[in-house]
Design a protein around this motif. Sequence first.
Motif, PDB file in Angstrom:
ATOM      1  N   TRP A 214       0.769  -1.281  -0.359  1.00  0.00           N
ATOM      2  CA  TRP A 214      -0.082   0.124  -0.315  1.00  0.00           C
ATOM      3  C   TRP A 214       0.964   1.290   0.154  1.00  0.00           C
ATOM      4  O   TRP A 214       0.873   2.105  -0.449  1.00  0.00           O
ATOM      5  CB  TRP A 214      -1.038   0.199   1.345  1.00  0.00           C
ATOM      6  CG  TRP A 214      -2.022  -1.067   1.300  1.00  0.00           C
ATOM      7  CD1 TRP A 214      -2.459  -1.666   0.515  1.00  0.00           C
ATOM      8  CD2 TRP A 214      -2.643  -1.483   2.814  1.00  0.00           C
ATOM      9  NE1 TRP A 214      -3.146  -2.724   0.658  1.00  0.00           N
ATOM     10  CE2 TRP A 214      -3.548  -2.654   1.491  1.00  0.00           C
ATOM     11  CE3 TRP A 214      -2.946  -0.580   4.015  1.00  0.00           C
ATOM     12  CZ2 TRP A 214      -4.183  -2.991   3.085  1.00  0.00           C
ATOM     13  CZ3 TRP A 214      -3.850  -1.962   4.739  1.00  0.00           C
ATOM     14  CH2 TRP A 214      -4.767  -2.662   4.213  1.00  0.00           C
ATOM     15  N   LEU A 215       2.179   1.047   0.437  1.00  0.00           N
ATOM     16  CA  LEU A 215       2.966   2.506   0.582  1.00  0.00           C
ATOM     17  C   LEU A 215       4.046   2.467  -0.558  1.00  0.00           C
ATOM     18  O   LEU A 215       4.261   4.175   0.077  1.00  0.00           O
ATOM     19  CB  LEU A 215       3.948   2.372   2.044  1.00  0.00           C
ATOM     20  CG  LEU A 215       2.664   2.235   2.919  1.00  0.00           C
ATOM     21  CD1 LEU A 215       3.421   2.331   5.067  1.00  0.00           C
ATOM     22  CD2 LEU A 215       1.573   4.023   3.599  1.00  0.00           C
ATOM     23  N   ASN A 216       3.882   1.760  -1.194  1.00  0.00           N
ATOM     24  CA  ASN A 216       4.494   1.682  -2.552  1.00  0.00           C
ATOM     25  C   ASN A 216       4.848   3.129  -3.457  1.00  0.00           C
ATOM     26  O   ASN A 216       5.660   3.349  -3.223  1.00  0.00           O
ATOM     27  CB  ASN A 216       4.761   0.566  -3.053  1.00  0.00           C
ATOM     28  CG  ASN A 216       5.694  -0.694  -2.598  1.00  0.00           C
ATOM     29  OD1 ASN A 216       6.904  -0.830  -1.761  1.00  0.00           O
ATOM     30  ND2 ASN A 216       5.206  -1.777  -2.215  1.00  0.00           N
ATOM     31  N   TYR A 217       3.754   3.486  -3.613  1.00  0.00           N
ATOM     32  CA  TYR A 217       3.247   4.355  -4.422  1.00  0.00           C
ATOM     33  C   TYR A 217       3.847   6.221  -4.011  1.00  0.00           C
ATOM     34  O   TYR A 217       4.162   6.426  -4.146  1.00  0.00           O
ATOM     35  CB  TYR A 217       2.240   4.767  -4.513  1.00  0.00           C
ATOM     36  CG  TYR A 217       1.330   5.246  -6.120  1.00  0.00           C
ATOM     37  CD1 TYR A 217       2.221   5.755  -7.361  1.00  0.00           C
ATOM     38  CD2 TYR A 217       1.071   6.298  -5.597  1.00  0.00           C
ATOM     39  CE1 TYR A 217       1.798   6.817  -8.158  1.00  0.00           C
ATOM     40  CE2 TYR A 217       0.115   7.760  -6.217  1.00  0.00           C
ATOM     41  CZ  TYR A 217       1.064   7.752  -7.940  1.00  0.00           C
ATOM     42  OH  TYR A 217       0.506   8.285  -8.599  1.00  0.00           O
ATOM     43  N   PRO A 218       2.657   5.826  -2.418  1.00  0.00           N
ATOM     44  CA  PRO A 218       3.034   7.405  -2.144  1.00  0.00           C
ATOM     45  C   PRO A 218       4.686   7.068  -1.401  1.00  0.00           C
ATOM     46  O   PRO A 218       5.015   8.903  -1.416  1.00  0.00           O
ATOM     47  CB  PRO A 218       2.108   7.439  -0.518  1.00  0.00           C
ATOM     48  CG  PRO A 218       2.159   6.060  -0.353  1.00  0.00           C
ATOM     49  CD  PRO A 218       2.039   5.327  -2.292  1.00  0.00           C
ATOM     50  N   LEU A 219       5.704   6.761  -0.960  1.00  0.00           N
ATOM     51  CA  LEU A 219       6.830   6.783  -0.557  1.00  0.00           C
ATOM     52  C   LEU A 219       7.817   7.036  -2.441  1.00  0.00           C
ATOM     53  O   LEU A 219       8.446   8.179  -1.697  1.00  0.00           O
ATOM     54  CB  LEU A 219       7.567   5.571  -0.024  1.00  0.00           C
ATOM     55  CG  LEU A 219       6.988   5.595   1.177  1.00  0.00           C
ATOM     56  CD1 LEU A 219       7.317   4.047   2.205  1.00  0.00           C
ATOM     57  CD2 LEU A 219       7.418   6.741   2.391  1.00  0.00           C
TER      58      LEU A 219
END
Length: 252
Positions: A214-219
């Motif tokens: 879930w956090l790959n794109y925002p990071l």
Amino acid sequence: RSCCRWGAQHAGARELAALYSPGKRLQEWCSVILCFSLIAHNLVHLLLLARWEHTPLVIVGVVAGALIADFLSGLVHWGADTWGSVELPIVGKAFIRPFREHHIDPTAITRHDFIETNGDNCLVTLLPLLNMAYKFRTHSPEALEQLYPWECFVFCLIIFGTFTNQIHKWSHTYFGLPRWVTLLQDWHVILPRKHHRIHHVSPHETYFCITTGWLNYPLEKIGFWRRLEDLIQGLTGEKPRADDMKWAQKIK
């Protein structure tokens, strides 16, 4: 002159696989047995303490546990991929070696059994599991009632953390997965296969989170990993992924 670009026949992959030792195997067996015994013990106590009024906070705890586990999986994955060496004492062969092997033989993980896949994650979660078991043993029912939402969050974080590498293995498995696993991947409850392919584009410098993803794109959008690498390189002079590239370039 020719060499395998990647896979089980790659010279570096063969050398790294040969470093898997009987002592490492014993550590993994002990970790798995202790971890799942404690998970079962703590789950029984949580179920006995469950109340309907806890439901909203438990749901929040499940989501928060998944998010934090995803971030921690990314942090560990990034750290082991980017820094350190297989030659480091103790941690090199035991913990960094699998990350080096994985980049030059990504399907090796699909040939690992349950113990090899999950042994290290089980080791990491032993301490919080023991702490939780200690609380169930020593705290009063009233104190446990107050702590219940927090302990549910910690338990969910532990479960996601324990199964992160199993989820990672499923993201590389394209045949024979149970239907419920592929549904969880399709719904992006756990790391989807197509999503994880992005990380495996050389030089493996993005999309490190491997629990849910879930956090790959925002990071990636905020350049989190690149900024962190620039900071560490500026402070230490160490080049990111130098050891990773060394193993990838082995030809004999």
